[in-house]
Design a protein around this motif. Structure first.
Motif, PDB file in Angstrom:
ATOM      1  N   ALA A  28       0.829  -1.210   0.000  1.00  0.00           N
ATOM      2  CA  ALA A  28       0.000   0.000   0.000  1.00  0.00           C
ATOM      3  C   ALA A  28       0.859   1.253   0.000  1.00  0.00           C
ATOM      4  CB  ALA A  28      -0.927  -0.008   1.216  1.00  0.00           C
ATOM      5  N   LEU A  29       1.964   1.214   0.744  1.00  0.00           N
ATOM      6  CA  LEU A  29       2.860   2.373   0.776  1.00  0.00           C
ATOM      7  C   LEU A  29       3.503   2.605  -0.586  1.00  0.00           C
ATOM      8  CD1 LEU A  29       4.129   4.535   2.536  1.00  0.00           C
ATOM      9  CD2 LEU A  29       5.927   2.923   3.141  1.00  0.00           C
ATOM     10  N   LEU A  30       3.882   1.522  -1.272  1.00  0.00           N
ATOM     11  CA  LEU A  30       4.465   1.662  -2.602  1.00  0.00           C
ATOM     12  C   LEU A  30       3.454   2.212  -3.602  1.00  0.00           C
ATOM     13  CD1 LEU A  30       6.562  -1.629  -2.831  1.00  0.00           C
ATOM     14  CD2 LEU A  30       7.384   0.695  -2.423  1.00  0.00           C
ATOM     15  N   VAL A  31       2.191   1.767  -3.485  1.00  0.00           N
ATOM     16  CA  VAL A  31       1.156   2.276  -4.387  1.00  0.00           C
ATOM     17  C   VAL A  31       0.931   3.767  -4.158  1.00  0.00           C
ATOM     18  CG1 VAL A  31      -1.290   2.137  -4.935  1.00  0.00           C
ATOM     19  CG2 VAL A  31       0.037   0.050  -4.673  1.00  0.00           C
ATOM     20  N   GLN A  32       0.866   4.174  -2.879  1.00  0.00           N
ATOM     21  CA  GLN A  32       0.680   5.594  -2.576  1.00  0.00           C
ATOM     22  C   GLN A  32       1.848   6.430  -3.090  1.00  0.00           C
ATOM     23  OE1 GLN A  32       0.025   5.937   1.606  1.00  0.00           O
ATOM     24  NE2 GLN A  32      -1.950   4.877   1.563  1.00  0.00           N
ATOM     25  N   ALA A  33       3.069   5.930  -2.920  1.00  0.00           N
ATOM     26  CA  ALA A  33       4.235   6.673  -3.419  1.00  0.00           C
ATOM     27  C   ALA A  33       4.202   6.787  -4.939  1.00  0.00           C
ATOM     28  CB  ALA A  33       5.514   5.982  -2.958  1.00  0.00           C
ATOM     29  N   VAL A  70       4.384  14.362 -11.581  1.00  0.00           N
ATOM     30  CA  VAL A  70       4.825  14.437 -12.980  1.00  0.00           C
ATOM     31  C   VAL A  70       3.743  15.069 -13.856  1.00  0.00           C
ATOM     32  CG1 VAL A  70       5.434  13.046 -14.974  1.00  0.00           C
ATOM     33  CG2 VAL A  70       6.423  12.517 -12.747  1.00  0.00           C
ATOM     34  N   ILE A  71       2.484  14.656 -13.632  1.00  0.00           N
ATOM     35  CA  ILE A  71       1.388  15.225 -14.427  1.00  0.00           C
ATOM     36  C   ILE A  71       1.239  16.726 -14.148  1.00  0.00           C
ATOM     37  CG2 ILE A  71      -1.108  15.174 -14.763  1.00  0.00           C
ATOM     38  CD1 ILE A  71      -1.018  12.175 -14.274  1.00  0.00           C
ATOM     39  N   GLY A  72       1.352  17.108 -12.868  1.00  0.00           N
ATOM     40  CA  GLY A  72       1.265  18.530 -12.534  1.00  0.00           C
ATOM     41  C   GLY A  72       2.377  19.346 -13.160  1.00  0.00           C
ATOM     42  N   ALA A  73       3.600  18.790 -13.131  1.00  0.00           N
ATOM     43  CA  ALA A  73       4.718  19.506 -13.756  1.00  0.00           C
ATOM     44  C   ALA A  73       4.522  19.624 -15.262  1.00  0.00           C
ATOM     45  CB  ALA A  73       6.027  18.784 -13.434  1.00  0.00           C
ATOM     46  N   LEU A  74       4.004  18.553 -15.892  1.00  0.00           N
ATOM     47  CA  LEU A  74       3.770  18.597 -17.339  1.00  0.00           C
ATOM     48  C   LEU A  74       2.713  19.631 -17.699  1.00  0.00           C
ATOM     49  CD1 LEU A  74       4.313  17.387 -20.119  1.00  0.00           C
ATOM     50  CD2 LEU A  74       2.569  15.673 -19.650  1.00  0.00           C
ATOM     51  N   ALA A 131       1.571   9.341  -5.885  1.00  0.00           N
ATOM     52  CA  ALA A 131       2.052  10.703  -5.611  1.00  0.00           C
ATOM     53  C   ALA A 131       3.071  11.154  -6.656  1.00  0.00           C
ATOM     54  CB  ALA A 131       2.663  10.761  -4.211  1.00  0.00           C
ATOM     55  N   ALA A 132       3.990  10.259  -7.036  1.00  0.00           N
ATOM     56  CA  ALA A 132       4.983  10.618  -8.063  1.00  0.00           C
ATOM     57  C   ALA A 132       4.318  10.881  -9.406  1.00  0.00           C
ATOM     58  CB  ALA A 132       6.012   9.493  -8.188  1.00  0.00           C
ATOM     59  N   LEU A 133       3.308  10.063  -9.739  1.00  0.00           N
ATOM     60  CA  LEU A 133       2.596  10.272 -11.004  1.00  0.00           C
ATOM     61  C   LEU A 133       1.861  11.607 -11.018  1.00  0.00           C
ATOM     62  CD1 LEU A 133       1.749   9.099 -13.721  1.00  0.00           C
ATOM     63  CD2 LEU A 133      -0.185   8.009 -12.570  1.00  0.00           C
TER      64      LEU A 133
END
Length: 283
Positions: free
Chosen positions: A112-117, A125-129, A120-122
């Protein structure tokens, strides 16, 4: 004397003994008061509280032990009520600290922690794009707006200057007389120096259409060439006047040279009206 004293004491004690014998002995245990009668029912449906049937009366105390007399209740002295103390405002307790997150076990919490991370990273990236695309579009729109403003300003400046140069060319005298020659030299030199707008728009010249900018460059270069040629001929005429010891007068080129210069100047102004119309369409 002794006998008389005994007789007197017996006479005094006989009435007391007789009184004691008449009253009889006092019972040591007082009888209990009778139970009060049950209250009469005021209404037919009223259920009165009655003593339980199986309740037994308290056992009688032994005859040899006398019941102690009830002690009188102490009378409380009236005490003055103390003045109320000022009540301090009660401060609200601070909010409890947030509970620490529960420990993540390696079996259930790590995926679950890996999915949340990853989510969050995705999102980052989408926000920066999106921010980059919006920023580039905004910068491009601002650059285009600035270029349009500069283009219109350069076109308006060149229109004003070219119209002034056309009027100056129409005022240039036609040779070959001497007075016309002197005026021709001065008018041609002044016409060539009327290029302040052209020098000011050099930084924005690339914003104009290529053919239009090329025609403008040819026009200004031709006028400058004619003015430079007339200056040289006027200087040569002045030297000839000095060599001939002719004091006074105005050094002017030959009539033939001035006619050739006028023809070249007219060729430089040919088509300038079309250039002005093109610049007005931009502005």
């Amino acid at each position: 004397m002794a006998v008389a004293a005994v007789v007197v004491s017996l006479g005094c004690g006989l009435p007391a003994l007789a009184a004691d014998e008449g009253q009889g002995p006092m019972p040591l245990v007082q009888p209990l008061p009778a139970a009060p009668a049950a209250p009469a029912e005021e209404t037919p449906g009223f259920q009165a509280v009655r003593p339980l049937a199986g309740a037994e009366a308290p056992a009688a105390a032994p005859a040899s032990v006398a019941a102690p007399a009830p002690a009188p209740a102490p009378v409380a002295a009236p005490v003055a009520a103390p003045a109320p103390l000022p009540v301090a405002p009660v401060m609200a307790p601070p909010p409890p600290p947030p509970a620490p997150p529960a420990a993540v076990t390696a079996e259930s919490g790590m995926p679950a922690l890996l999915v949340q991370a990853g989510v969050a990273a995705l999102m980052i990236v989408i926000g920066a794009l999106v921010a980059g695309l919006v920023g580039n579009a905004t910068a491009a729109a601002g650059r285009r707006r600035e270029e349009a403003i500069r283009r219109k300003s350069a076109a308006a400046t060149l229109v004003i200057e070219l119209e002034a140069r056309i009027q100056a060319f129409e005022a240039v005298p036609v040779p070959p007389n001497a007075d016309a020659g002197v005026s021709f030299v001065s008018a041609t030199v002044a016409l060539a120096d009327l290029d302040y707008g052209w020098k000011a728009v050099q930084g924005a010249l690339y914003l104009l259409p290529e053919r239009l900018a090329g025609h403008l460059a040819v026009h200004y270069a031709a006028v400058h060439h004619v003015a430079k040629f007339i200056k040289g001929q006027s200087f040569a005429a002045g030297l000839r006047m000095l060599q001939a010891n002719r004091i006074g007068g105005h050094p002017c080129p030959d009539a033939g040279i001035m006619r050739e210069a006028h023809v070249e100047l007219a060729a430089a102004f040919r088509g300038v009206d079309k250039i002005v119309m093109g610049l007005k369409s931009i502005s």
